[in-house]
Design a protein around this motif. Structure first.
Motif, PDB file in Angstrom:
ATOM      1  N   GLY A  39       0.814  -1.212   0.000  1.00  0.00           N
ATOM      2  CA  GLY A  39       0.000   0.000   0.000  1.00  0.00           C
ATOM      3  C   GLY A  39       0.847   1.261   0.000  1.00  0.00           C
ATOM      4  N   GLY A  43      -0.133   2.372  -3.352  1.00  0.00           N
ATOM      5  CA  GLY A  43      -1.393   3.029  -3.046  1.00  0.00           C
ATOM      6  C   GLY A  43      -2.589   2.117  -3.016  1.00  0.00           C
ATOM      7  N   MET A  44      -2.383   0.802  -3.130  1.00  0.00           N
ATOM      8  CA  MET A  44      -3.504  -0.130  -3.056  1.00  0.00           C
ATOM      9  C   MET A  44      -3.026  -1.429  -2.431  1.00  0.00           C
ATOM     10  SD  MET A  44      -3.885  -1.200  -7.085  1.00  0.00           S
ATOM     11  CE  MET A  44      -5.302  -2.238  -6.743  1.00  0.00           C
ATOM     12  N   ALA A  86      -4.513  -1.485   5.154  1.00  0.00           N
ATOM     13  CA  ALA A  86      -5.016  -0.433   4.261  1.00  0.00           C
ATOM     14  C   ALA A  86      -5.431   0.793   5.059  1.00  0.00           C
ATOM     15  CB  ALA A  86      -6.190  -0.961   3.446  1.00  0.00           C
ATOM     16  N   PHE A  90      -3.137   4.338   4.711  1.00  0.00           N
ATOM     17  CA  PHE A  90      -3.803   5.429   4.002  1.00  0.00           C
ATOM     18  C   PHE A  90      -3.848   6.718   4.836  1.00  0.00           C
ATOM     19  CE2 PHE A  90      -6.630   2.610   1.078  1.00  0.00           C
ATOM     20  CZ  PHE A  90      -5.498   2.233   0.377  1.00  0.00           C
ATOM     21  N   THR A  91      -3.619   6.607   6.137  1.00  0.00           N
ATOM     22  CA  THR A  91      -3.799   7.782   7.000  1.00  0.00           C
ATOM     23  C   THR A  91      -2.545   8.179   7.768  1.00  0.00           C
ATOM     24  OG1 THR A  91      -4.728   6.271   8.660  1.00  0.00           O
ATOM     25  CG2 THR A  91      -6.287   7.532   7.305  1.00  0.00           C
ATOM     26  N   SER A 372     -10.202   5.037   0.729  1.00  0.00           N
ATOM     27  CA  SER A 372      -9.613   6.372   0.816  1.00  0.00           C
ATOM     28  C   SER A 372     -10.646   7.448   0.512  1.00  0.00           C
ATOM     29  CB  SER A 372      -8.426   6.500  -0.145  1.00  0.00           C
ATOM     30  OG  SER A 372      -8.805   6.197  -1.465  1.00  0.00           O
ATOM     31  N   THR A 375     -12.634   7.884   3.555  1.00  0.00           N
ATOM     32  CA  THR A 375     -11.816   8.601   4.532  1.00  0.00           C
ATOM     33  C   THR A 375     -11.796  10.098   4.253  1.00  0.00           C
ATOM     34  OG1 THR A 375     -10.432   6.625   4.707  1.00  0.00           O
ATOM     35  CG2 THR A 375      -9.559   8.656   5.652  1.00  0.00           C
ATOM     36  N   CYS A 408     -11.031   5.437   9.036  1.00  0.00           N
ATOM     37  CA  CYS A 408     -10.487   4.708   7.897  1.00  0.00           C
ATOM     38  C   CYS A 408     -10.275   3.230   8.230  1.00  0.00           C
ATOM     39  CB  CYS A 408      -9.170   5.347   7.458  1.00  0.00           C
ATOM     40  SG  CYS A 408      -8.485   4.670   5.933  1.00  0.00           S
ATOM     41  N   GLN A 477      -1.941   7.607  -1.330  1.00  0.00           N
ATOM     42  CA  GLN A 477      -3.159   7.896  -0.585  1.00  0.00           C
ATOM     43  C   GLN A 477      -2.880   8.799   0.607  1.00  0.00           C
ATOM     44  OE1 GLN A 477      -5.565   7.162  -2.166  1.00  0.00           O
ATOM     45  NE2 GLN A 477      -5.462   5.180  -3.160  1.00  0.00           N
ATOM     46  N   ALA A 478      -1.753   8.577   1.271  1.00  0.00           N
ATOM     47  CA  ALA A 478      -1.397   9.417   2.416  1.00  0.00           C
ATOM     48  C   ALA A 478      -1.175  10.863   1.975  1.00  0.00           C
ATOM     49  CB  ALA A 478      -0.144   8.869   3.097  1.00  0.00           C
TER      50      ALA A 478
END
Length: 624
Positions: A39, A43-44, A86, A90-91, A372, A375, A408, A477-478
């Motif tokens: 991830g 990004g996934m 995930a 992502f955060t 995401s 989120t 998230c 994503q972050a």
């Protein structure tokens, strides 16, 4: 058509076993660590349900007393690790992007991951009957996982489509990941001042997802992508004037910085409308759960496949999980009032986000679930509330991310839980036992999230930050979370795009209601279109192709209806399983620094082979 569970309710098999508990925890930790890297890098993440089910079957094959429900418990716990990863990646890295942290305190990451993820599992308990039993959402990956488990239990000819699909999907993923062809075939061209893009991911699993969800949903996902990439991006590019970017870079830049927010706006409206539409099934689900509890207290025999965790237990656990989060926020912010408001936000928005994630997992699967996007919805709401309470600057942005991290992780686990419960519904598992195992898997996976994150940041760093080293991780994503949060506190958010997306959603709702009144088989639910806008067009293209294959299979079988039991579903399950297993295996090779690489690349070869897989899926599906 009513689908009876593989193991009937009146038959009981061991589900809580020592070997299932140990194997589930080990796989949860391994899958979580592997997907945390994947991830951060791309990004996934890859759904771990099917890989965990296959690995479980292989290991438990050595035991004479194994059974399918035990295997299902292992994949339930194991998949929690992937989903939790995930939610975390992502955060939390957004706090590094913003400069709030350089490495993460263990207790903060562990508390938020464990408690936030567990809240997501608890929130879904009142949704199971609504989404799985009453609405009968397709849950493509949950269905595929059930088919894998059932075929493995039956053996013989039932396993052949899955076996072949697994081989094809795994080899295709291996060759693609090794550089024999690109993951995405794409091109863009300037026509005057406008840019036009066309692309497709070379993914057997995405074609399989389209096959399982059917043409209606697959078309709507593609429609969302077409709105974004064929209409919105060219129009926006026409207003920009001269740029030094290449056409391809220009298209992606406009989508990621501007047009993607249309998907967020559509998702907000679509998610709220979905909850409004499903309010009666949800009420019936809660009522049915209370009735089951009363019947059980009165001594009446209850079918084990109807038993969820009792709602009184659920409420106590929710309270027990929220209190430590409130104390954590108070420790960080130093204000009881603001900490209390943050706790209320995570409860309300967390439930809404978990509901939307559970619904979307039923439509496009857990791997393609836009957690995401959910989120970002929570970020927007949280940021404006905290800004209104007087928080500003780094303090306000950090507080927003820490609330969004809970939401998230809750949404990620909620989507996974609903997918696992769908698998359990098909194989005949006991829901309440799965719900307990989901929380167990979440807690154990949470224990390793902080060390894995810190290891990745120290080894690679995040691109664009002071921690960046050679081969720094992109963490896309972050970065998106950081920029959205920063946009709210600095007043630079893309509100126009969000409003346009909301308008598109309202138009789709009106069209869908008209189609419903006319009794049309084709419908236009908002969420698949919103997902299509939010995700790259390249994901929607193979999903649409898979839906077309399923449609032509129905024609070949002499029916306009898409049969839920044609052999193509087994083949599609195999494709998803093969790609998912190989994806996780290849991630491990990357971490170990021994990933294979070819000396040449041919996208045409990848396209031809993927077309061959689609033809094989069609030939498999049309068999009687």
């Amino acid at each position: 058509m009513e689908l009876k569970p593989y193991i009937p309710p009146e038959k009981s098999l061991p589900e809580y076993t020592v070997k299932a508990f140990i194997l589930g925890i080990v796989l949860s930790i391994v899958m979580g660590a592997a997907n945390a890297y994947l991830g951060m890098y791309a990004g996934m993440t890859v759904s771990a349900s099917i890989p965990a089910a296959v690995i479980s079957m292989a290991i438990l094959f050595a035991f004479k007393d194994r059974n399918i429900l035990e295997n299902n418990m292992v994949q339930t716990a194991a998949s929690a690790g992937e989903s939790l990863a995930a939610g975390v990646i992502f955060t939390f890295p957004a706090l590094v992007v913003l400069g709030y942290y350089t490495t993460f305190p263990y207790y903060i990451v562990t508390l938020i991951a464990a408690l936030g993820g567990s809240l997501g599992a608890l929130f879904t308990i009142v949704l199971r009957r609504a989404f799985i039993v009453e609405e009968r959402l397709p849950y493509p990956e949950g269905t595929a996982c059930a088919e894998v488990l059932i075929a493995g239990d039956r053996g013989g000819s039932h396993a052949k489509p899955i076996l072949y699909g697994g081989i094809f999907g795994g080899l295709f993923k291996l060759f693609g990941s090794s550089g024999l062809w690109s993951g995405t075939v794409e091109a863009a061209k300037m026509v005057g001042s406008r840019v036009y893009y066309l692309g497709s991911d070379l993914s057997a699993a995405l074609i399989a997802v389209g096959y399982i969800v059917g043409l209606n949903i697959a078309f709507l996902v593609f429609l969302g992508g077409a709105i974004a990439w064929f209409i919105a991006i060219p129009l926006y590019a026409g207003q920009m004037g001269h740029t030094d970017l290449s056409p391809l870079d220009l298209a992606w830049t406009i989508w990621s910085t501007k047009i993607r927010y249309m998907g967020v706006g559509a998702m907000v409206v679509g998610g709220l409308w979905s909850l409004i539409k499903l309010r009666n099934p949800i009420k019936r689900g809660i009522k049915a759960g209370l009735e089951v509890a009363k019947r059980k207290q009165s001594g009446e025999a209850i079918l084990r496949t109807e038993e969820d965790l009792p709602l009184n237990y659920v409420l106590v656990l929710i309270g027990a999980f929220v209190v430590p989060l409130f104390l954590l926020y108070f420790h960080i912010i130093g204000s009881i009032g603001i900490a209390a408001i943050m706790a209320v936000i995570l409860l309300i928005v967390g439930f809404l986000g978990s509901s939307i994630a559970g619904y979307l997992a039923g439509v496009v699967g857990s791997s393609n679930n836009p957690v995401s996007g959910i989120t970002i919805m929570s970020l927007l709401f949280t940021a404006f509330v905290l800004k209104g309470l007087g928080l500003s600057g780094m303090e306000g942005m950090a507080a927003t991310i820490l609330v969004a991290a809970v939401i998230c992780t809750a949404a990620a686990i909620a989507g996974d839980t609903m997918q696992d419960l769908a698998t359990g519904y098909f194989v005949g598992a006991t829901p309440k036992r799965q719900q307990v195992f989901e929380i167990v898997g979440t807690f154990f996976a949470a224990l390793v999230m902080a060390p894995v994150l810190n290891l990745l940041i120290q080894a690679y760093g995040i691109a664009g930050t002071p921690t960046a080293k050679e081969n720094a991780l992109a963490a896309p994503q972050a970065f998106l979370m950081a920029k959205v949060t920063e946009g709210v506190f600095t007043g630079n958010l893309e509100w126009n795009m969000i409003y346009i997306g909301a308008g598109i959603a309202i138009a789709l709702i009106i069209i869908d209601e008209i189609l419903a009144m006319k009794g049309s088989k084709f419908r236009t639910p908002v969420m698949p279109v919103a997902v299509g806008i939010y995700l790259p067009l390249s994901l929607g293209v193979p999903i649409f192709i898979g839906g077309l294959v399923r449609h032509f299979v129905g024609k070949a079988r002499g029916s306009d209806e898409e049969s839920p039991t044609d052999p193509g579903v087994l083949g599609a399950a195999g494709l998803i399983a093969g790609e998912a297993l190989m994806g996780i295996f290849f991630a491990a090779l990357i971490v170990a620094g021994v990933a294979p690489s070819f000396g040449f690349s041919s996208n045409l070869l990848g396209v031809v082979l993927l077309a061959g897989i689609a033809v094989w899926l069609y030939m498999t599906g049309k068999k009687k």
